[in-house]
Design an enzyme around this catalytic site. Structure first.
Site, short mmCIF file in Angstrom:
data_model
loop_
_atom_site.label_atom_id
_atom_site.label_comp_id
_atom_site.label_asym_id
_atom_site.label_seq_id
_atom_site.Cartn_x
_atom_site.Cartn_y
_atom_site.Cartn_z
N PRO A 164 1.20 4.70 -16.93
CA PRO A 164 1.77 6.00 -16.56
C PRO A 164 2.09 6.02 -15.07
CG PRO A 164 -0.35 6.25 -17.67
CD PRO A 164 -0.17 4.79 -17.42
N GLY B 96 -1.71 6.77 -9.58
CA GLY B 96 -2.58 5.87 -8.82
C GLY B 96 -2.97 4.60 -9.54
N SER C 255 1.72 1.72 -10.71
CA SER C 255 2.98 1.50 -11.44
C SER C 255 4.11 1.13 -10.48
CB SER C 255 3.36 2.73 -12.27
OG SER C 255 3.60 3.82 -11.43
N SER C 256 4.10 1.74 -9.31
CA SER C 256 5.16 1.45 -8.34
C SER C 256 5.06 0.00 -7.85
CB SER C 256 5.04 2.46 -7.18
OG SER C 256 5.59 1.95 -6.03
N ASP D 234 -1.89 -3.05 -2.94
CA ASP D 234 -1.53 -2.89 -4.36
C ASP D 234 -0.61 -4.01 -4.83
OD1 ASP D 234 -2.86 -0.56 -3.96
OD2 ASP D 234 -1.37 0.72 -4.95
O1 PMV Z 1 -2.61 6.17 -5.05
P1 PMV Z 1 -2.39 4.73 -4.86
O2 PMV Z 1 -2.91 3.92 -5.99
O3 PMV Z 1 -0.99 4.38 -4.49
O4 PMV Z 1 -3.34 4.21 -3.69
C1 PMV Z 1 -3.14 4.50 -2.35
C2 PMV Z 1 -4.22 3.83 -1.57
C3 PMV Z 1 -4.32 4.32 -0.12
O5 PMV Z 1 -5.45 3.65 0.45
C4 PMV Z 1 -4.59 5.80 -0.08
C5 PMV Z 1 -3.07 3.97 0.66
C6 PMV Z 1 -2.84 2.49 0.89
O6 PMV Z 1 -1.67 2.13 1.15
O7 PMV Z 1 -3.77 1.68 0.86
#
Ligand code: PMV
Length: 315
Positions: free
Chosen positions: A99, A103, A106-107, A149
């Site tokens: 989904p 968080g 997916s992106s 990520d």
């Molecule tokens: O919400 P997500 O899964 O895109 O995670 C962001 C994680 C942060 O630490 C808040 C930002 C980052 O770039 O690390």
């Protein structure tokens, strides 16, 4: 000719937000994937087909006028066509089990899979180069991404990440399941990161102390993961949640989900930026079913395990 690639989503187990300011984060890829399939087309267009909508951009135009969400794909297609001097277009199909906007990466997973799929029309690049391209592409919609990520979506597994040292796999042999509960509150990572930046500016001493606590906690996590002491890892997750609550990224709904999850699991916390999105609860075979059952009354829930494959491409 088609070129397909898939990449896993991810959860942040520890360290979100503090990672932006240099702390270590621990994250893992999950067994939910995004698959991207690309093919060259005669028409000089970049055509994107996905469950989130269909978009068409001119192949030789700047990517800035395309729909916000799809900018990374237009960027990758545009850059690749230019590199190989091609006077044609690319059609990109995105299929997702993850989904979006909650968080679960997916992106990043779609940027990694798209970078491999699009460049795969012409050449097979090493994973390191795919990762670089994917981060460049994701920066078209999220300029401040730490890169964590995309790294875990590319290489898979359980990993540590910090801005200075980058990505490093953790070979702990630890074995666990995660229950994910989706609050269905949508969130915008850039906005929440910006909110934390303001919090840090206005509460310098408090933030420094929370940062220190997070860094110490993560050292304990490494020890507990090494012993596969899930009860301890879970309690450290709940401690991490308390730190996230103090920097203001939880919500009433997320607080309820965490509270309920803690009743049956080893521990629970927000995963990712917060302000909505998902919580994760650490479980094993002994407590996965009661945790799923308990959270079902409050949210959309599912269980997941670590994916060790990372990027998979099929040319
Ligand atoms: O919400 P997500 O899964 O895109 O995670 C962001 C994680 C942060 O630490 C808040 C930002 C980052 O770039 O690390």
């Amino acid at each position: 000719m088609n070129s397909s690639a898939s990449a896993p989503g991810k959860v942040i187990l520890f360290g979100e937000h503090f990672v932006v300011y240099g702390a270590k984060a621990i994250l893992c890829s999950i067994d939910k994937r995004i698959k991207v399939t690309s093919q060259l087309i005669d028409e000089k267009k970049i055509k994107i087909k996905s469950e989130l909508g269909n978009v068409e951009a001119d192949a030789d135009s700047s990517s800035n006028d395309s729909h916000e969400l799809f900018k990374p794909f237009v960027y990758l297609a545009d850059k690749t066509l230019k590199k190989f001097n091609k006077n044609c277009g690319i059609e990109i199909k995105i299929e997702s089990e993850i989904p979006s906007g909650i968080g679960l990466g997916s992106s990043s997973a779609s940027c990694v899979a798209a970078a491999a799929s699009i460049t795969g029309l012409f050449e097979k690049l090493p994973r390191e180069d795919i990762l670089k391209l994917a981060i460049e592409a994701e920066r078209k919609i999220f300029n401040n991404t730490s890169g964590a990520d995309c790294s875990v979506c590319t290489f898979g597994g359980l990993a540590e990440y910090d801005i200075k040292n980058g990505f490093k796999k953790i070979n702990s042999g630890s074995d666990f399941d995660l229950v994910i509960a989706n609050s269905k509150q949508s969130h915008n990572t850039s906005e929440v990161v910006e909110k934390v930046k303001k919090f840090k500016e206005n509460n310098k001493e408090l933030f420094d102390s929370l940062y220190k606590q997070e860094s110490e906690l993560i050292q304990d996590v490494f020890v507990s993961l090494g012993k596969n002491d899930l009860s301890k890892v879970g309690s450290l997750m709940s401690k991490n949640q308390a730190l996230l609550e103090q920097i203001g990224v939880s919500t009433d709904k997320l607080d309820i989900l965490v509270k309920e999850a803690k009743k049956t699991s080893f521990g629970a916390k927000i995963t990712g930026a917060g302000g909505g999105g998902c919580i994760i609860a650490l479980v094993d075979k002994s407590n996965i079913t009661p945790t799923l059952t308990n959270l079902k009354d409050y949210a959309e829930v599912f269980s997941t395990r670590i994916d060790n494959r990372g990027l998979v491409d099929t040319f």
